[in-house]
Structures are given as C-alpha cells and as structure tokens.
Design an enzyme around this catalytic site. Structure first.
Site, PDB file in Angstrom:
ATOM      1  N   GLU A  39     103.471 -13.164  63.112  1.00  0.00           N
ATOM      2  CA  GLU A  39     102.315 -13.750  63.781  1.00  0.00           C
ATOM      3  C   GLU A  39     101.758 -12.664  64.702  1.00  0.00           C
ATOM      4  O   GLU A  39     102.497 -12.112  65.518  1.00  0.00           O
ATOM      5  CB  GLU A  39     102.781 -14.966  64.594  1.00  0.00           C
ATOM      6  CG  GLU A  39     101.634 -15.715  65.213  1.00  0.00           C
ATOM      7  CD  GLU A  39     102.089 -16.942  66.016  1.00  0.00           C
ATOM      8  OE1 GLU A  39     103.258 -17.352  65.896  1.00  0.00           O
ATOM      9  OE2 GLU A  39     101.246 -17.475  66.751  1.00  0.00           O
ATOM     10  N   ARG A 275     119.245 -14.161  62.394  1.00  0.00           N
ATOM     11  CA  ARG A 275     118.361 -13.246  63.099  1.00  0.00           C
ATOM     12  C   ARG A 275     119.197 -12.203  63.837  1.00  0.00           C
ATOM     13  O   ARG A 275     120.378 -12.391  64.079  1.00  0.00           O
ATOM     14  CB  ARG A 275     117.423 -13.990  64.041  1.00  0.00           C
ATOM     15  CG  ARG A 275     118.084 -14.780  65.143  1.00  0.00           C
ATOM     16  CD  ARG A 275     117.072 -15.676  65.867  1.00  0.00           C
ATOM     17  NE  ARG A 275     116.060 -14.936  66.581  1.00  0.00           N
ATOM     18  CZ  ARG A 275     114.736 -15.027  66.326  1.00  0.00           C
ATOM     19  NH1 ARG A 275     114.296 -15.830  65.395  1.00  0.00           N
ATOM     20  NH2 ARG A 275     113.882 -14.343  67.036  1.00  0.00           N
ATOM     21  N   LYS A 285     109.265 -12.541  71.845  1.00  0.00           N
ATOM     22  CA  LYS A 285     107.939 -12.054  72.220  1.00  0.00           C
ATOM     23  C   LYS A 285     107.533 -12.571  73.588  1.00  0.00           C
ATOM     24  O   LYS A 285     106.930 -11.843  74.360  1.00  0.00           O
ATOM     25  CB  LYS A 285     106.918 -12.502  71.180  1.00  0.00           C
ATOM     26  CG  LYS A 285     106.864 -11.578  69.981  1.00  0.00           C
ATOM     27  CD  LYS A 285     105.713 -11.992  69.096  1.00  0.00           C
ATOM     28  CE  LYS A 285     106.098 -11.850  67.642  1.00  0.00           C
ATOM     29  NZ  LYS A 285     105.430 -12.819  66.792  1.00  0.00           N
TER      30      LYS A 285
HETATM   31  P1  ATP Z   1     109.717 -14.205  68.471  1.00  0.00           P
HETATM   32  O1  ATP Z   1     110.742 -15.284  68.575  1.00  0.00           O
HETATM   33  O2  ATP Z   1     110.088 -12.934  69.098  1.00  0.00           O
HETATM   34  O3  ATP Z   1     108.335 -14.645  68.850  1.00  0.00           O
HETATM   35  P2  ATP Z   1     109.017 -14.724  65.806  1.00  0.00           P
HETATM   36  O4  ATP Z   1     110.043 -15.134  64.833  1.00  0.00           O
HETATM   37  O5  ATP Z   1     108.156 -15.781  66.345  1.00  0.00           O
HETATM   38  O6  ATP Z   1     109.682 -13.860  66.935  1.00  0.00           O
HETATM   39  P3  ATP Z   1     107.182 -13.653  63.967  1.00  0.00           P
HETATM   40  O7  ATP Z   1     106.134 -12.662  64.218  1.00  0.00           O
HETATM   41  O8  ATP Z   1     106.772 -15.043  63.661  1.00  0.00           O
HETATM   42  O9  ATP Z   1     108.096 -13.605  65.246  1.00  0.00           O
HETATM   43  O10 ATP Z   1     108.238 -13.130  62.904  1.00  0.00           O
HETATM   44  C1  ATP Z   1     107.919 -12.427  61.747  1.00  0.00           C
HETATM   45  C2  ATP Z   1     109.129 -12.340  60.886  1.00  0.00           C
HETATM   46  O11 ATP Z   1     110.152 -11.587  61.545  1.00  0.00           O
HETATM   47  C3  ATP Z   1     109.699 -13.696  60.587  1.00  0.00           C
HETATM   48  O12 ATP Z   1     109.978 -13.785  59.197  1.00  0.00           O
HETATM   49  C4  ATP Z   1     110.946 -13.768  61.391  1.00  0.00           C
HETATM   50  O13 ATP Z   1     111.919 -14.520  60.759  1.00  0.00           O
HETATM   51  C5  ATP Z   1     111.358 -12.300  61.520  1.00  0.00           C
HETATM   52  N1  ATP Z   1     112.091 -12.094  62.763  1.00  0.00           N
HETATM   53  C6  ATP Z   1     111.655 -12.314  64.013  1.00  0.00           C
HETATM   54  N2  ATP Z   1     112.627 -12.066  64.901  1.00  0.00           N
HETATM   55  C7  ATP Z   1     113.705 -11.670  64.196  1.00  0.00           C
HETATM   56  C8  ATP Z   1     115.039 -11.285  64.545  1.00  0.00           C
HETATM   57  N3  ATP Z   1     115.455 -11.253  65.807  1.00  0.00           N
HETATM   58  N4  ATP Z   1     115.875 -10.933  63.536  1.00  0.00           N
HETATM   59  C9  ATP Z   1     115.457 -10.954  62.264  1.00  0.00           C
HETATM   60  N5  ATP Z   1     114.233 -11.317  61.870  1.00  0.00           N
HETATM   61  C10 ATP Z   1     113.360 -11.682  62.819  1.00  0.00           C
HETATM   62 MG    MG Z   2     107.083 -17.106  65.132  1.00  0.00          MG
END
Ligand code: ATP
Ligand code: MG
Length: 579
Positions: A39, A275, A285
C-alpha cells in the site's frame, strides 16, 4: 551446473513445495504468477524485503520450469486518503535496488475500480450482496463476538432491484459518508467473524492520488485484493499469517465471481507465511511515520531506520538482504529474529566485496623522531586481502603520522599489546617502531607520542618478518590525510522489543515505544581518512581497516569534503555487553 544441481541449491520451503506441485501439474499452464502488493502509504521496510525476495524470487526461479512466470508490483491504492505519489516512486526505486526489474509489470489496484464495481453489481444481481443502511454503532453492535453470533441486519432482505438502485446512487454521490455500505451476504452466525457479512464498499468522499474525484465509493481490502489477484492472473497470492482467517473470504468472493462467469478457474490461491519480526527495531509503518514526523530521526532515509532507504544510506547491500532472507527462511509460525543475524549477513557480504581503506577515527599525532622531515617512504596496502586482483595502492609514510588514540596507553593495562612507552609495534604495511615517549597537556591528556623506526623492518622486504611484535596498528601521514565527518550509528532502540511491557509496568497497556529509543544511536566526530576516500563517489562502501564497514554518505559526501557512515562494526559488540 546441471539443472538438478541448480534446483538443489534453491531454498526449499512449504511454499515452494506447494508451487512445485502446481508447476509439475501445469495447474496454471506455463506460469507461476506472484505479486508484491504494498500500500503506497509509507516507505518500504526490512519486512517488505522478505516479501520482495520471496515473490520476485519465486517468479524468477520458476521461469525455467514454467517459462511464462512473472511477479507483479501492485500498488494497492484502494484507500484514498493516506496514499501519495511520493511513496509510489520510492517503492519502485527500492524494489529496483533489491535487484528486480518491474518494467511492464507495474499495476495499480485503482486501475481496477471499474471492474471491481462491475463485479460488485454482479454479486448484487445474484443475491450475494446487499446495501446496508445501519449506522456504524449498529453495525458494530450486530456483529457479535468471538463467542456469540451476530444478528441479521434489518436491510439484509432488500430486493435485488432496491440494492442495485441504492448502489448506483451511492456511486453517483447522492449520499454522505457512512450513509450506506455494500455487504456480502454470507452468514451472520459464522464462527469466523470475517464471514459475517463483511463490507465490500464504503462511501468516502475523498480525493484519490490517481483517480482524483471520479469515485466517492471505495472497495474494502478483502474484496479488492482477491479480485485484483484474479484480474492479474496471479496463481499464488502470498501474504502474512494474520490473513489466514481471511482466506475463506478470499475464496468465497472468487468462487462466486467464477460461478458468475467473471473469472475462469483455476483461481488464485492465498498462502500465508510468517512476517519478519526483528529485535531492536520497529517494523510498522505507523510507528516509522511517527519516528519521522516527530523528528526522532532525520527523515525516511535516516541510516538508523529499518526502511530500505535508510538501509541503503547506512551502507547495507541488496546481497546482504538476500543472504538474510535465505538464512531466516520461510515458515508458518511467527518468530523474532535477532538483529545481529541481519548484521552478520551484511558483514559477510561486505567482507567479500568491500575494498580496504585506512581511516583514523580519533586521531593523535605520532612523531618518528629518527625519520627525516622531508622523506616520503612509499608503502603498499592491498585493496582486498582475499582478492589480489584488486591490486595495491601506495600510501606514503612520513615523519608525522596520525594513529588512533586508543592504540596508545601511557600506562598499559594487562594484555595491552599496542603502543606504550618502551615497547615495539608494527606500523601496518610499514616499519616496526619503538615508543620513546609522549607529551601530555595541562590536563594530562596525551597530545603527541614519539617513537623511533627501524629502517630494516619494512613490510614486504627480505627479513622484515624475522622480528616478531604483537601489535600491528594503522596510521595515516599527517601530510596526506584528509579530515572527514564520521557518523557512527548504533541501534535506534536500546531494548530488543521496543514498546513491550516490562516488569513493574502497568498491566493494561504497552509501553510507549518511543521511551525505548537509544539516546546514543548516533555519534558524529571528525576523523582522518586517506586521500582516496576524499575522492570517492557517494555510496562507495569500504572497510576501514580494524574499524568496521563504512559508506560515503549518499547526500552529504562531496569530493574533498568526505562524510562517512558506519554501516556495521567488524564484530558484534552488543552480544558481549548484552546491549
Ligand atoms: P505495515 O504493518 O508496516 O503497515 P503492511 O503489511 O501494512 O505493513 P503493505 O504495504 O500492505 O504493508 O505490505 C505489502 C506486502 O509486504 C504485503 O504482502 C505484506 O504481507 C508484506 N509485508 C509487510 N510487512 C512484512 C513483514 N514484516 N514481513 C514480511 N512481509 C511483510
Ligand atoms: Mg497493509
């Protein structure tokens, strides 16, 4: 290498095992298709690197067996208010930095708004979705709990015609935010709360960074994501474990839409993996935004942040991240990886690739009293101890040198083998010297050390190694050395789990993670570097001999005005001291 030998080197995990079967059976024809779906509401962090290597790595590796394999970069921009173009550009740059080309494979969920809307009308027509006009409080109250079922909305039995009419008027902008939502008609008593008539669309009169004001109706994640996957022909939709409970909903939407002829089978399948959680950092984030916006760090690329932009400025390498993701593997249970594992990977890669240079970080003057003032003795330092093909460079030895302050002790402690009155050490790539005295200022602080050198002991000359000395110290000629700003970075947080509750804390809530910031995470000082380092390009990485790995700062380093960031020390100092 034979194909099977190459296969044997590929990291094996449960995801690849599953894909192997689909690939062998040609379930999805000649392809394995994955996507990385950030995102665009922030910068990518170390956790995203794991997902990038997994998704892009799989597509690359399976191209041999399934030649039409691909991985899409999908900007998941269905949420209008939080997203910005600046983030999109940074995400693309970060993925490229890790080594993956997204040309022709870059997509935006917002490009599917029309298709998503169309599919929603199809669901309404088939009786699988309805417009609910309860307010937010009523929606919450009727949802039930983990132990109690929810209750049906009074609007659940609206006719298809009424639902369609309302939904079209929602799109036309006739209603304010929150007046209605579109819900899937599944089961309000489902054990899995995600299946209790989840929202598909909500009204949001908000400007979108790409679609502008064309829409006042935005799809929810669970609906938009699976439909986007299907539209892009994704075969394996890899996501983190917290989405496991959403998988039945993912399948429900796609099954209904396939039955309605919108998609053909086989449909994409969602597979969850754990994760990345790392000690001493925060990988969320929201928290990263707070660190930046409240000024705890200097922007998104501050070398202390676990963002990929920060990592790059810190001197971390894509190869180091690759090694790290291979080493920690892919699993189905959450675990906390020690930050030192990541640092070790960076060290391993830099040890092999970074050229050696000399810098003196805390200089004190050494005078060789028997060395002629006008003499320059050429000495030769190898650029890399394991790679003689990288050659040697000349550094001149002169009467006045800079050495590290802590390589001298006026009154040596037990076990100190470096410079001390009466004792001998070798000047690396130079001569053996004997300390003859030192000068201190009024406060007792040493300001100069004196020594004599032995002209028959030059490194590399016959017999030079016959006399053994225990200490071997680095040095720079005062005449040649260039002052440099040295930024010594350490971990941003002082504790392994920032924000986690500790003994004695109130039981009801977590600590403020900001209270766990390491006040000593950055130390700036002026050191001396060899002339070559004052001429190198920004982002040049090297090892400062005996000190650690450093990188010329991407923003502030200039020819003649060098600025270096410490990437990582040569050894882990945290494990010894326990942090
Ligand atoms: P945050 O919790 O930091 O906002 P998010 O999951 O909302 O992270 P996105 O931009 O939606 O962030 O994630 C993009 C991709 O990266 C998703 O497929 C998510 O599963 C993966 N991702 C995000 N954080 C991790 C992590 N700590 N380990 C592995 N994959 C991750
Ligand atoms: Mg997300």
């Amino acid at each position: 290498m034979t194909d099977s030998a190459a296969d044997a080197l590929l990291p094996v995990n449960f995801i690849r095992a599953r894909i192997d079967e689909d690939c062998a059976a040609h379930t999805y024809g000649q392809k394995v298709a994955t996507r990385f779906p950030p995102e665009p509401n922030g910068f990518l962090h170390f956790g995203h690197a794991k997902s990038i290597f997994l998704n892009f790595g799989i597509a690359a590796d399976y191209r041999a067996a399934c030649p039409e394999s691909y991985c899409n970069l999908r900007l998941d921009d269905t949420n209008p208010t939080k997203e910005e173009t600046e983030f999109v550009d940074a995400i693309r740059a970060d993925v490229a930095w890790l080594g993956f080309d997204t040309a022709g494979r870059e997509f935006y969920a917002s490009d599917y708004f029309e298709r998503l809307y169309h599919c929603a009308e199809r669901l309404i027509e088939a009786g699988f979705a309805y417009v609910d006009s309860q307010d937010a409080d009523a929606l919450r109250a009727t949802r039930g709990t983990l132990t109690e079922p929810g209750t049906d909305s009074p609007f659940r039995s609206r006719s298809v015609a009424e639902n369609l009419d309302l939904f079209r008027r929602m799109r036309a902008g006739e209603f304010p935010d929150g007046a209605h939502i579109l819900r899937a008609k599944i089961d309000m008593s489902a054990g899995n709360i995600n299946l209790r008539d989840p929202a598909i669309y909500r009204i949001r009169h908000a400007h979108h960074h790409r679609t502008g004001d064309a829409w006042c109706l935005y799809p929810m994640y669970d609906y938009a994501h699976c439909v986007s996957d299907a539209l892009e022909g994704i075969s394996h939709s890899l996501c983190t474990l917290e989405f496991a409970d959403h998988r039945p909903l993912y399948d429900w939407f796609l099954d209904r839409l396939a039955d309605l002829g919108e998609f053909t089978r086989p449909l994409p399948q969602q597979i969850e993996f754990s994760r990345l959680n790392l000690t001493y950092v925060v990988l969320s984030k929201r928290k990263l935004i707070q660190l930046v916006s409240e000024g705890y760090v200097d922007g998104w690329d501050d070398p202390r942040l676990p963002t990929l932009q920060g990592a790059r400025r810190r001197g971390y390498t894509p190869a180091g991240f690759k090694l790290f993701t291979d080493r920690i593997g892919i699993s189905k249970s959450d675990s906390l990886i020690d930050f030192s594992v990541l640092e070790d990977c960076m060290r391993e890669v830099l040890n092999e690739t970074a050229e050696r240079r000399v810098a003196v970080l805390d200089p004190i003057k050494l005078v060789l009293t028997n060395f002629p003032a006008d003499q320059r003795e050429p000495c030769f330092a190898p650029n890399h101890p394991h790679h003689s093909e990288l050659g040697k460079r000349e550094i001149a030895l002169t009467r006045e040198l800079w050495i590290e302050r802590d390589d001298f002790m006026a009154e040596p402690v037990k076990g100190f083998f470096r410079l001390t009155p009466g004792k001998e050490v070798r000047l690396r790539y130079g001569f053996i010297i004997q300390c003859t005295g030192f000068t201190a200022d009024a406060n007792g602080r040493v300001i100069e050390v004196q020594a004599t050198y032995d002209p028959d002991t030059k490194s590399g000359t016959p017999g030079s190694e016959s006399r053994k000395v225990k200490g071997n110290i680095h040095w720079l000629s005062v005449a040649d050395a260039v002052p440099a700003e040295i930024r010594l970075y350490d971990r941003l947080f002082a504790v392994p789990a920032p924000g986690a509750r500790r003994e004695g804390d109130a039981p009801e809530r977590d600590r403020d993670f900001l209270a766990d910031i390491n006040p000593e995470s950055r130390h700036i000082q002026t050191g001396m570097v060899e002339p070559a380092l004052a001429q190198c390009a920004p982002e040049t990485r090297c090892q400062f001999e005996r000190l650690g790995y450093f990188v010329a700062d991407a923003r502030d380093h200039q020819t003649g005005k060098p600025v270096f960031n410490r990437t990582v020390s040569l050894r882990d100092s945290w494990q010894k001291t326990g942090g």
